[in-house]
Design an enzyme around this catalytic site. Structure first.
Site, PDB file in Angstrom:
ATOM      1  N   GLU A  25       0.600  -1.262   0.003  1.00  0.00           N
ATOM      2  CA  GLU A  25      -0.381  -0.088  -0.100  1.00  0.00           C
ATOM      3  C   GLU A  25       1.017   1.072   0.239  1.00  0.00           C
ATOM      4  OE1 GLU A  25      -3.368  -0.063  -0.316  1.00  0.00           O
ATOM      5  OE2 GLU A  25      -3.621   2.228   0.563  1.00  0.00           O
TER       6      GLU A  25
ATOM      7  N   GLU B 233      -8.645  -6.912 -12.576  1.00  0.00           N
ATOM      8  CA  GLU B 233      -7.770  -5.511 -11.285  1.00  0.00           C
ATOM      9  C   GLU B 233      -6.690  -5.723 -10.532  1.00  0.00           C
ATOM     10  OE1 GLU B 233     -10.592  -3.309  -9.417  1.00  0.00           O
ATOM     11  OE2 GLU B 233      -8.728  -2.466  -7.796  1.00  0.00           O
TER      12      GLU B 233
HETATM   13  N1  SSA Z   1      -9.763  -9.849  -2.709  1.00  0.00           N
HETATM   14  C1  SSA Z   1      -8.417  -9.840  -3.456  1.00  0.00           C
HETATM   15  N2  SSA Z   1      -7.871 -10.621  -3.726  1.00  0.00           N
HETATM   16  C2  SSA Z   1      -6.790 -10.507  -4.246  1.00  0.00           C
HETATM   17  N3  SSA Z   1      -6.108  -8.610  -4.367  1.00  0.00           N
HETATM   18  C3  SSA Z   1      -7.308  -8.501  -3.555  1.00  0.00           C
HETATM   19  C4  SSA Z   1      -8.755  -8.369  -3.153  1.00  0.00           C
HETATM   20  N4  SSA Z   1      -9.192  -7.061  -2.888  1.00  0.00           N
HETATM   21  C5  SSA Z   1      -8.569  -6.211  -3.289  1.00  0.00           C
HETATM   22  N5  SSA Z   1      -7.260  -6.563  -3.615  1.00  0.00           N
HETATM   23  C6  SSA Z   1      -6.360  -5.822  -4.553  1.00  0.00           C
HETATM   24  O1  SSA Z   1      -5.864  -4.429  -3.734  1.00  0.00           O
HETATM   25  C7  SSA Z   1      -6.438  -3.772  -4.876  1.00  0.00           C
HETATM   26  C8  SSA Z   1      -6.852  -2.285  -4.189  1.00  0.00           C
HETATM   27  O2  SSA Z   1      -7.813  -2.458  -3.013  1.00  0.00           O
HETATM   28  S1  SSA Z   1      -8.918  -1.128  -3.321  1.00  0.00           S
HETATM   29  O3  SSA Z   1      -9.553  -2.453  -2.761  1.00  0.00           O
HETATM   30  O4  SSA Z   1      -9.600  -1.928  -4.482  1.00  0.00           O
HETATM   31  N6  SSA Z   1      -7.894  -0.378  -3.307  1.00  0.00           N
HETATM   32  C9  SSA Z   1      -8.137  -0.419  -1.949  1.00  0.00           C
HETATM   33  O5  SSA Z   1      -8.526  -0.979  -1.348  1.00  0.00           O
HETATM   34  C10 SSA Z   1      -6.937   1.712  -1.501  1.00  0.00           C
HETATM   35  N7  SSA Z   1      -6.720   1.465  -0.284  1.00  0.00           N
HETATM   36  C11 SSA Z   1      -6.210   0.838  -2.678  1.00  0.00           C
HETATM   37  O6  SSA Z   1      -5.571   0.113  -2.215  1.00  0.00           O
HETATM   38  C12 SSA Z   1      -6.804  -4.343  -5.622  1.00  0.00           C
HETATM   39  O7  SSA Z   1      -6.633  -3.503  -7.307  1.00  0.00           O
HETATM   40  C13 SSA Z   1      -6.022  -5.708  -5.775  1.00  0.00           C
HETATM   41  O8  SSA Z   1      -4.617  -6.031  -6.624  1.00  0.00           O
HETATM   42 ZN    ZN Z   2      -5.321   2.789   0.008  1.00  0.00          ZN
END
Ligand code: SSA
Ligand code: ZN
Length: 500
Positions: free
Chosen positions: A356, A430
Site C-alpha cells: 500500500e 484488476e
Molecule cells: N479479494 C482480493 N484478492 C486479491 N487482491 C485483492 C482483493 N481485493 C483487493 N485486492 C487488491 O488490492 C488492490 C486495491 O484494493 S481496492 O479495494 O481496490 N483499493 C483499496 O483498498 C485502496 N486502499 C488501495 O489499496 C486491488 O487492486 C487488488 O490488487
Molecule cells: Zn489506500
C-alpha cells in the site's frame, strides 16, 4: 418530500399580554420561513395557538426549508421579541408530532433509529418519528441534525433505488496485445507444480518457496522502480482496524458485508474458559455456541483497505510545509475480505498481500505524485513484466467501499484501475489501482498543513496475488518464457518442497 411538525415553545411566563405581538410576528414570518427556497416554496405555520406559557405551532414544509429548520429559525427572533418588550424567555421546545413523507416505489423493511413507524401506501413512504412523551427524538436531536441524517439516508436509498448511478468504468489507455506464452489457469498450474496449497480458511492459500519468491521479486521491483527513485519511506500500518478508524475512513457506512470481524474474549481469566477447554478435550470438537457466549462484541475487523490505519499517525497534527509532499508505504501484513461466493484461484481470495503506497500534500503535490507513479508503473508493466494491460477511470474505491456509485465530485479525485487479461478465460482482472482521494482522509483524521492549504492524499494498492495472476496467466510458470528483464530480477528458482 413533505414534513409535518407539531411543536411547542416553552415560555418562562404567561405571555397573554404579548398575544397581539406574537400574532403579528407569525403573520410576517414568511421571509424567515421561505429564505433559501424557490419562489412560493419553503415552510408554513399552518396553525398556532398561545396557551399561557406555551406557543403551540404546526409547521408544514417541503424539502427546501425543512419543518424542523423552520422551527429553529423562529426561535431566536421570537425570543428577542418576547424578551425585550415583555421580559419573557423561550425556555425550550417540545416536539409532539413529526412526520416525513416521500415518494417511494418501495418500503424499507428494517427499523431506522428515531423512527417509530413507517407506512408505505400509494407510492408514498411515511416516516412517523419517535417524538413526544417517552420519545427518543427531542430538541437536542433536532439541534444535532438527526432528522437531516434520516433525510439523507432516505435520499441515498431512493437514488440507489432508481438505479441512479452505476459502477463507473471508462477506458483510459491500453497496451499493445502481447502474444500470450501460456493459456492455462495459473492457479491450477501452481498447485500441480507444488508452488501453492489451499490454506484451511475460505479463500486462503499457503505459498511455497517458488510462489513466495515470485511475490518477493514483484516487491523488489516496486522497491527498485518506485520506492527508491520517488523517495517513499517504509512504515508498518496496524492490521486490525477498529470502528474508530472506520468511522473516520468512511468504511463504517457500508463495509459490513465483507468484513472479517474481530471479537476479543470477554475475559482472559482461564477459569472462564475452562468449560470450553474441557468440552474440547472430551469431544475433540470446539463448542462454538459456548465460545460465542464468551466472546465480546467486535472491536472492528481485519485490515480491509490497508491505508486507513496509517492516518492515526498524523491524526490531529499540523504538517510543516517542508514535510510535503509526504510519501510512505506499507507491506507489513495481509488484508482480509469476505469476498463473494465464486472464489476461484488466487485472483480473488479472502486473504491477500498488498503493498500500500500512500502520499499526501497540496492538491498539486498529490496530482503530480500520481502522475509520477503512473510513469513508474508503465515502465514496469511495459518493459519488465511485458503485460497485455489497460487502465480505466472507475468509481473511486473510497466511494465503492461506502456502498456509493458514480464518480467523486472533487475534480481530479478518483481511481484508476489497472487491468490485465487472463488468456485462459478471457477475463480482465484488476491487478492494482491508483487513486487520488482528495481531502477525504486528511479531513477524516483532522490533519492540517502549516500553510493552511487543503491537504489532499492518494494511495495505490499493489496486490501481489493479482500481479501473480496477471503475470503467470500471460507468461506461464516456466522462466524460459519470461521477459529477460523479469527473469534477471527473479534469479534462481527456489528448490521448493517435494512430497512422496
Ligand atoms: N479479494 C482480493 N484478492 C486479491 N487482491 C485483492 C482483493 N481485493 C483487493 N485486492 C487488491 O488490492 C488492490 C486495491 O484494493 S481496492 O479495494 O481496490 N483499493 C483499496 O483498498 C485502496 N486502499 C488501495 O489499496 C486491488 O487492486 C487488488 O490488487
Ligand atoms: Zn489506500
Amino acid at each position: 418530500m413533505r414534513f409535518h411538525l407539531e411543536a411547542s415553545l416553552r415560555l418562562s411566563a404567561d405571555a397573554g399580554a404579548a398575544e397581539k405581538a406574537i400574532s403579528d410576528f407569525i403573520r410576517d414570518a414568511g421571509p424567515i420561513l421561505e429564505k433559501g427556497a424557490p419562489e412560493g416554496q419553503g415552510a408554513k405555520i399552518t396553525e398556532w395557538r398561545l396557551a399561557k406559557n406555551r406557543i403551540d405551532l404546526v409547521i408544514d414544509s417541503d424539502r427546501y426549508v425543512r419543518a424542523h429548520d423552520a422551527l429553529l429559525r423562529l426561535r431566536r427572533p421570537l425570543s428577542e421579541l418576547l424578551g425585550k418588550q415583555y421580559r419573557i424567555g423561550v425556555r425550550g421546545m417540545d416536539v409532539t408530532a413529526f412526520e416525513i413523507e416521500v415518494e417511494s416505489d418501495r418500503e424499507i423493511a428494517h427499523r431506522i433509529p428515531y423512527v417509530r413507524e413507517m407506512r408505505h401506501e400509494g407510492g408514498r413512504l411515511r416516516l412517523i418519528l419517535d417524538v413526544g412523551e417517552g420519545g427518543t427524538l427531542g430538541q437536542s436531536e433536532i439541534e444535532n441534525r438527526i432528522p437531516d441524517r434520516i433525510v439523507s439516508l432516505l435520499e441515498e436509498k431512493l437514488e440507489k433505488g432508481y438505479g441512479g448511478k452505476t459502477e463507473h468504468w471508462e477506458l483510459l489507455w491500453e497496451s499493445e496485445k502481447r502474444e500470450p506464452k501460456f493459456r492455462a489457469d495459473p492457479t491450477e498450474e501452481m498447485q500441480k507444480a507444488g508452488w501453492i496449497k489451499h490454506g484451511s480458511a475460505r479463500g486462503q492459500w499457503i505459498y511455497g518457496p517458488q510462489a513466495t519468491h515470485l511475490f518477493r521479486t514483484f516487491e523488489a521491483i516496486v522497491l527498485e522502480e518506485i520506492i527508491g527513485p520517488l523517495g517513499y519511506q517504509e512504515m508498518i500500518f496496524p492490521k486490525l482496524d477498529t470502528w474508530d478508524v472506520w468511522k473516520k475512513s468512511g468504511h463504517a457506512q457500508g463495509v459490513y458485508p465483507e468484513i472479517y470481524f474481530v471479537c476479543p474474549p470477554k475475559t482472559r481469566d482461564p477459569a472462564f474458559w475452562e468449560e470450553v477447554m474441557d468440552y474440547y478435550k472430551v469431544t475433540h470438537e470446539v463448542p462454538l455456541e459456548l465460545v460465542k457466549e464468551k466472546i465480546d462484541l467486535p472491536i472492528g475487523g481485519m485490515c480491509y483497505a490497508q491505508c486507513p490505519t496509517f492516518w492515526g499517525f498524523l491524526q490531529g497534527m499540523t504538517l510543516p510545509n517542508g514535510e510535503l509532499p509526504m510519501r510512505v508505504f506499507d507491506r507489513s501484513g495481509t488484508s482480509h475480505r469476505y469476498e463473494s461466493g465464486g472464489i476461484h484461484g488466487i485472483e480473488r481470495v479472502d486473504e491477500f498481500h498488498r503493498i500500500e503506497i500512500v502520499w499526501l500534500g497540496t492538491k498539486e503535490h498529490t496530482l503530480e505524485e500520481a502522475e509520477k507513479l503512473k510513469g513508474c508503473y508503465k515502465h514496469i508493466f511495459e518493459d519488465i513484466l511485458e503485460l497485455t494491460w489497460r487502465t480505466a477511470w472507475v468509481t473511486p474505491w473510497f466511494m465503492a467501499q461506502e456502498g456509493k456509485t458514480g464518480l467523486s465530485e472533487m475534480t481530479g479525485a478518483g481511481t484508476v484501475d489497472y487491468e490485465a487479461i487472463l488468456p485462459y478465460n478471457g477475463n480482465w482482472i484488476e491487478f492494482q489501482n491508483l487513486s487520488v482521494n482528495g481531502e477525504k482522509y486528511p479531513k477524516g483524521f483532522t490533519v492540517k498543513a502549516q500553510s493552511g492549504e487543503a491537504l489532499w492524499s492518494g494511495c495505490s494498492g499493489v496486490g501481489l496475488e493479482r500481479w501473480a495472476s496477471a503475470f503467470l496467466s500471460q507468461k506461464g510458470l516456466d522462466p524460459s518464457n519470461w521477459p529477460e528483464e523479469f527473469r534477471r530480477r527473479f534469479g534462481e528458482m527456489p528448490k521448493g518442497i517435494r512430497f512422496l
